[in-house]
Design an enzyme around this catalytic site. Structure first.
Site, mmCIF file in Angstrom:
data_model
loop_
_atom_site.group_PDB
_atom_site.id
_atom_site.type_symbol
_atom_site.label_atom_id
_atom_site.label_comp_id
_atom_site.label_asym_id
_atom_site.label_seq_id
_atom_site.Cartn_x
_atom_site.Cartn_y
_atom_site.Cartn_z
ATOM 1 N N SER A 148 38.963 39.959 33.229
ATOM 2 C CA SER A 148 39.066 40.852 34.389
ATOM 3 C C SER A 148 40.020 41.976 34.011
ATOM 4 O O SER A 148 40.801 41.832 33.055
ATOM 5 C CB SER A 148 39.646 40.063 35.570
ATOM 6 N N TYR A 190 45.639 34.119 39.421
ATOM 7 C CA TYR A 190 44.481 34.807 38.836
ATOM 8 C C TYR A 190 44.924 35.686 37.666
ATOM 9 O O TYR A 190 44.318 35.668 36.597
ATOM 10 C CB TYR A 190 43.815 35.643 39.929
#
Ligand code: NAD
Length: 256
Positions: free
Chosen positions: A138, A151
């Site tokens: 990401s 995350y």
């Protein structure tokens, strides 16, 4: 392009993973899907392209199930040539209020699962002299955002894991790279759009516009299809010497 190759895509019942599975199947790869939710619908879509596509229900937080899934891919499809570590979850909260159970789940599903899957798939790839591993990281593997500690930690971790694994296999036919998407409008992000709409008291469209305006200069969502086309390129012979990169597809997010 991928005729004769087999591909295992984790978390491929939805969003980016399903887009990857469909595109790889269109390129001739034979697929193993994985993930929860509407399995039948995802399998039907992929089987329309690859009638022999199979499914494994491994929970990506369970190391022994992951190893079993890779074995099952090798026995059912004959090999695991392409591994796309894509399954992931999100939880948004300040660190000092972050539920411990959510931290553990995000680290397990978004980071450790890739280690377990690569550990299981690498011996076969090395023995066959060819393999492609793509870790779906990401932009949060490259930069941080507030309230996403688990995350961000998991995604920075998977970028590092990708580099280490790529170096270990640098003289082999196995390449290992990470893809770092910015905002992609999938169920994972729709939850954040809903939260933003509720918090700001605005419509769904306005919440999307605000999320994009905050981070993604192109003001466009990246699409699963764009990411899948990059995956096809990274599986191609032309990409044989691309190793250990973290490739952003983020509308300029990390250029700022
Ligand atoms: P999604 O929610 O649409 O899909 C997630 C997939 O993972 C689903 O198939 C789900 O069933 C599966 N999954 C979740 N927990 C699992 C578990 N324990 N075991 C097996 N499968 C499990 O989300 P998405 O947006 O398509 O996300 C896919 C990947 O892309 C994730 O790793 C996510 O972090 C990453 N990513 C997404 C975005 C975005 O904007 N959507 C941006 C950057 C990175």
């Amino acid at each position: 392009m991928l005729k004769g190759k087999t591909a295992l895509v984790t978390g491929s019942t939805s969003g980016i993973g399903l887009g990857m599975a469909l595109t790889l199947a269109r390129q001739g790869a034979r697929l193993m899907l994985n993930g929860f939710g509407d399995v039948d619908a995802a399998l039907a879509q992929v089987r329309a392209v690859d009638p022999g596509a199979v499914y494994h229900g491994a929970d990506m937080s369970k190391p022994e199930q992951i190893a079993e899934m890779v074995k099952s891919c090798e026995s059912q499809l004959g090999s695991c040539d392409i591994l796309i570590n894509n399954a992931g979850i999100q939880h948004v909260a300040p660190l000092d209020e972050f539920p411990v159970e959510r931290w553990d789940a995000i680290i397990a599903i978004n980071l450790s699962s890739a280690f377990h899957a690569m550990r299981a798939a690498l011996p076969g790839m090395k023995a066959r002299g060819w393999g492609r591993i793509l870790n779906i990281a990401s932009v949060h593997g490259l930069v941080a955002s507030a309230n996403k500690s688990a995350y961000v930690a998991a995604k920075h971790g998977i970028v590092g894991l990708t580099k280490a694994a790529a170096l270990e296999n640098a003289t082999s036919g196995v390449t290992i790279n990470a893809i770092c998407p910015g905002w992609v409008l999938t169920p994972l992000v729709q939850k954040q759009v809903d939260a933003r709409a509720a918090a700001d008291g605005v419509s769904n469209d306005e919440a999307k516009r605000r999320l994009l305006a905050e981070k993604q200069p192109s003001l466009q969502f990246t699409t699963p299809e764009e990411l899948a086309e990059l995956a096809v390129f990274l599986c191609s012979p032309a990409a044989g010497n691309i190793r250990g990169v973290a490739w952003a597809v983020d509308g300029g997010w990390t250029a700022q």
